[in-house]
Design a protein around this motif. Sequence first.
Motif, PDB file in Angstrom:
ATOM      1  N   GLU A 221       0.826  -1.278   0.094  1.00  0.00           N
ATOM      2  CA  GLU A 221      -0.181   0.057  -0.094  1.00  0.00           C
ATOM      3  C   GLU A 221       0.840   1.121   0.287  1.00  0.00           C
ATOM      4  N   LEU A 222       0.540   2.319  -0.760  1.00  0.00           N
ATOM      5  CA  LEU A 222       1.447   3.587  -0.925  1.00  0.00           C
ATOM      6  C   LEU A 222       0.343   4.732  -0.105  1.00  0.00           C
TER       7      LEU A 222
ATOM      8  N   PRO B  59       5.584  12.397  -0.654  1.00  0.00           N
ATOM      9  CA  PRO B  59       5.717  11.118  -0.051  1.00  0.00           C
ATOM     10  C   PRO B  59       4.961  10.160  -0.769  1.00  0.00           C
ATOM     11  N   MET B  60       5.413   8.940  -0.932  1.00  0.00           N
ATOM     12  CA  MET B  60       4.846   7.716  -1.546  1.00  0.00           C
ATOM     13  C   MET B  60       5.321   6.534  -0.370  1.00  0.00           C
ATOM     14  N   HIS B  61       5.063   6.665   0.788  1.00  0.00           N
ATOM     15  CA  HIS B  61       5.864   5.666   1.643  1.00  0.00           C
ATOM     16  C   HIS B  61       5.023   4.083   1.228  1.00  0.00           C
ATOM     17  N   LEU B  62       5.656   3.091   1.374  1.00  0.00           N
ATOM     18  CA  LEU B  62       5.293   1.760   0.911  1.00  0.00           C
ATOM     19  C   LEU B  62       5.073   1.130   2.273  1.00  0.00           C
ATOM     20  N   SER B  63       4.226   0.473   2.343  1.00  0.00           N
ATOM     21  CA  SER B  63       3.690  -0.354   3.579  1.00  0.00           C
ATOM     22  C   SER B  63       3.578  -1.955   2.749  1.00  0.00           C
TER      23      SER B  63
ATOM     24  N   ILE C 208       5.276   0.062  -9.820  1.00  0.00           N
ATOM     25  CA  ILE C 208       4.964   1.065  -9.394  1.00  0.00           C
ATOM     26  C   ILE C 208       5.394   2.292 -10.400  1.00  0.00           C
ATOM     27  N   CYS C 209       6.818   2.100 -10.972  1.00  0.00           N
ATOM     28  CA  CYS C 209       7.183   3.100 -11.753  1.00  0.00           C
ATOM     29  C   CYS C 209       6.571   3.032 -12.853  1.00  0.00           C
ATOM     30  N   ASN C 210       6.106   1.883 -13.420  1.00  0.00           N
ATOM     31  CA  ASN C 210       5.382   2.137 -14.944  1.00  0.00           C
ATOM     32  C   ASN C 210       3.957   2.554 -14.514  1.00  0.00           C
TER      33      ASN C 210
ATOM     34  N   LEU D 123       7.031   6.811 -13.729  1.00  0.00           N
ATOM     35  CA  LEU D 123       8.454   7.331 -13.014  1.00  0.00           C
ATOM     36  C   LEU D 123       9.656   6.539 -13.947  1.00  0.00           C
ATOM     37  N   SER D 124      10.492   7.269 -14.040  1.00  0.00           N
ATOM     38  CA  SER D 124      11.758   6.727 -14.964  1.00  0.00           C
ATOM     39  C   SER D 124      12.318   5.531 -14.071  1.00  0.00           C
ATOM     40  N   SER D 125      12.515   5.726 -12.971  1.00  0.00           N
ATOM     41  CA  SER D 125      13.554   4.685 -12.045  1.00  0.00           C
ATOM     42  C   SER D 125      13.328   4.824 -10.793  1.00  0.00           C
ATOM     43  N   TRP D 126      13.986   3.905 -10.002  1.00  0.00           N
ATOM     44  CA  TRP D 126      13.769   3.923  -8.373  1.00  0.00           C
ATOM     45  C   TRP D 126      15.154   4.017  -7.938  1.00  0.00           C
TER      46      TRP D 126
END
Length: 274
Positions: A6-7, A52-56, A138-140, A144-147
């Motif tokens: 979850e973001l 913020p896009m905190h990942l749980s 998530i990037c796709n 988003l270009s990259s992590w």
Amino acid sequence: MSYRVELSHNIASIGEAQWDALAGDDHPFTRYAFLAALESSGVVSAKTGWLPMHLSIFDGDQRIAVMPMYQKSHSYGEYVFDWGWADAYHQNGIDYYPKLLTAIPFSPVTGPRILSQLATETLMGLAGPLLSEIIPHICNEQGLSSWHGLFFTQASHTALPTDTFISRLGTQYHWFNRDFKTFDDFLATFSSRKRKNVKRERRKVTEQGIRLSTYEGEAITPELLRTFFHCYQLTYLKRGQQGYLNLEFFEKIINSMPESLVLFIASLDQQHVA
């Protein structure tokens, strides 16, 4: 077991109790108080290029891990310089920004980034394959270009699958106390010439009459904090920039995590100078 992710676009939606139950209190930079102060003071926000896009990570209904994560529209405040990558993307007609970042904003400090109370081996065995699947998704999905994961611990770094993630190596200089009992023990490791230079530099400071004082936690008064903040901003202004952090942020962490703070003040003729 069925795992899901979850973001969260603000850390408050996760809550202090749940975040700190997973993060623990060994690392002040990953504590809720520090990260929440960045957000609530406005230092970290979509407006400043840190969404913020905190990942749980959930096992069923139980949150078992969290990871601080941000959507970035620039590369400032990371202390890892990827402008060359951004230029390469631009030259090839590809958008480098926005990108996805797991790091502690404005803090080039190595530490845990996947926060959990699971045993390290168990956590890494779970998180590595899961991140390998979910991060590209998530990037796709978000365009988003990259992590980028910055200043990971060695355990976290080695757990990330090399067929999905590429290692980027940098250089930091760290000072270690090699069982020195006194400053003279430290100086004894220097050559004679360097030892004399250090002693001369320290003597010049003493001769200038500069006095150093140390303040911890609740001893850091609002007046001292304003003195610090003035010096902090002046340091950036000398380089034609403004400090990333605002006074409200420092006021918040003084109130929420004083036990983690120490302030050094230099004074000359009873005036604070640094």
